[in-house]
Design an enzyme around this catalytic site. Structure first.
Site, PDB file in Angstrom:
ATOM      1  N   ASP A  35     -45.290  -2.574  15.457  1.00 58.42           N
ATOM      2  CA  ASP A  35     -44.274  -2.526  14.416  1.00 58.42           C
ATOM      3  C   ASP A  35     -43.811  -3.948  14.133  1.00 58.42           C
ATOM      4  O   ASP A  35     -43.673  -4.755  15.054  1.00 58.42           O
ATOM      5  CB  ASP A  35     -43.082  -1.671  14.833  1.00 58.42           C
ATOM      6  CG  ASP A  35     -42.074  -1.522  13.696  1.00 58.42           C
ATOM      7  OD1 ASP A  35     -42.346  -0.735  12.776  1.00 58.42           O
ATOM      8  OD2 ASP A  35     -41.032  -2.197  13.722  1.00 58.42           O
ATOM      9  N   GLU A  37     -40.868  -6.313  11.832  1.00 59.57           N
ATOM     10  CA  GLU A  37     -39.701  -6.414  10.961  1.00 59.57           C
ATOM     11  C   GLU A  37     -39.876  -7.696  10.160  1.00 59.57           C
ATOM     12  O   GLU A  37     -40.281  -8.734  10.716  1.00 59.57           O
ATOM     13  CB  GLU A  37     -38.407  -6.433  11.764  1.00 59.57           C
ATOM     14  CG  GLU A  37     -38.187  -5.190  12.613  1.00 59.57           C
ATOM     15  CD  GLU A  37     -38.110  -3.906  11.808  1.00 59.57           C
ATOM     16  OE1 GLU A  37     -37.772  -3.970  10.604  1.00 59.57           O
ATOM     17  OE2 GLU A  37     -38.376  -2.829  12.380  1.00 59.57           O
ATOM     18  N   HIS A 193     -35.073   0.184  13.389  1.00 56.66           N
ATOM     19  CA  HIS A 193     -35.343  -1.053  12.665  1.00 56.66           C
ATOM     20  C   HIS A 193     -35.305  -2.264  13.581  1.00 56.66           C
ATOM     21  O   HIS A 193     -35.199  -3.408  13.116  1.00 56.66           O
ATOM     22  CB  HIS A 193     -34.403  -1.230  11.471  1.00 56.66           C
ATOM     23  CG  HIS A 193     -34.323  -0.013  10.609  1.00 56.66           C
ATOM     24  ND1 HIS A 193     -35.454   0.586  10.088  1.00 56.66           N
ATOM     25  CD2 HIS A 193     -33.274   0.740  10.209  1.00 56.66           C
ATOM     26  CE1 HIS A 193     -35.093   1.652   9.390  1.00 56.66           C
ATOM     27  NE2 HIS A 193     -33.776   1.768   9.447  1.00 56.66           N
ATOM     28  N   ASP A 198     -38.711   0.791  17.452  1.00 58.05           N
ATOM     29  CA  ASP A 198     -39.571   1.575  16.561  1.00 58.05           C
ATOM     30  C   ASP A 198     -40.993   1.671  17.102  1.00 58.05           C
ATOM     31  O   ASP A 198     -41.655   2.714  16.963  1.00 58.05           O
ATOM     32  CB  ASP A 198     -39.581   0.962  15.159  1.00 58.05           C
ATOM     33  CG  ASP A 198     -38.280   1.223  14.409  1.00 58.05           C
ATOM     34  OD1 ASP A 198     -37.384   1.887  14.962  1.00 58.05           O
ATOM     35  OD2 ASP A 198     -38.152   0.740  13.257  1.00 58.05           O
TER      36      ASP A 198
END
EC number: 3.1.13.-
Length: 224
Positions: A35, A37, A193, A198
């Site tokens: 994941d 961000e 987030h 996540d």
């Protein structure tokens, strides 16, 4: 290039990797949940701000489990675009004194070093990215690899497993929080987030779906 052509270009043949149960399950590939961000939606121009990668293990019964998570906060690359809306969505504070971000090159080099150890331990020849809406994560990963000019990327460059698709099939849900809820996985929206959180929840979801399929008789171990 097709997936078969890509396989043919690799040094390790599929048949040798398939001796290990994990390699046999996914054609010599090791699932690694990723994941990211970011500072926006454009992988070519927007900053990579966090990245996490969770390796997947297999127990003696052939069931999957989340193994080890690698996590880094990342310094935006020079000239990177960062949308204020993205920061507000993720809650990332770039100037936080405890953020302790590292360069893209450092983060990827360390993650790839750990993944190569996992590949060897599982008899796999390549990692395959697992992500919730995986094309997004793979796009940012590949863009960062290209910027850093890294030559030994363990991930397949274009194939991936998408848990949004898998969860839509298994549970009728495509949003991560709702898919986890449907799967009986605890999900704290206040922690969402964060790349680490996540990733680890996506890993639980992926393992749960694959294991449920095995329990239903949808896949049986066999020697190639």
């Amino acid at each position: 290039m097709s997936e078969e052509q890509f396989d043919d270009d690799q040094d390790a043949p599929v048949s040798s990797a398939a001796r290990h149960p994990m390699a046999a399950r996914f054609r010599g590939y090791l699932p690694v949940v990723v994941d990211v961000e970011t500072g926006g939606f454009n992988s070519a121009t927007d900053a990579l701000l966090e990245i996490a990668a969770t390796t997947i293990g297999m127990d003696e019964g052939g069931f999957l489990y989340p193994d080890h998570t690698h996590f880094f906060r990342v310094e935006p690359f020079a000239g990177a675009n960062i949308e204020q809306a993205a920061l507000e969505f993720t809650g990332i504070k770039l100037d936080h004194p405890l953020r302790m971000a590292v360069s893209e090159e450092h983060a990827l080099t360390e993650i790839f070093r750990g993944l190569r150890k996992s590949l060897k331990a599982n008899g796999c020849k390549r990692a395959i990215l697992v992500g919730h809406n995986s094309s997004f994560d793979l796009g940012f990963l590949n863009a960062a690899v290209a910027r850093c000019e890294l030559k030994r990327n363990p991930f397949h460059p274009f194939s991936s497993f998408d848990t949004a698709t898998l969860a839509g099939l298994a549970y009728g849900q495509t949003v991560l929080a709702k898919a986890c809820q449907a799967a009986g996985i605890e999900f704290d929206g206040r922690e969402a987030h964060s790349a680490r959180y996540d990733t680890e929840k996506t890993a639980e979801l992926f393992c749960g779906i694959v294991n449920r399929w095995k329990e239903m008789g949808g896949w049986e171990d066999f020697d190639e």
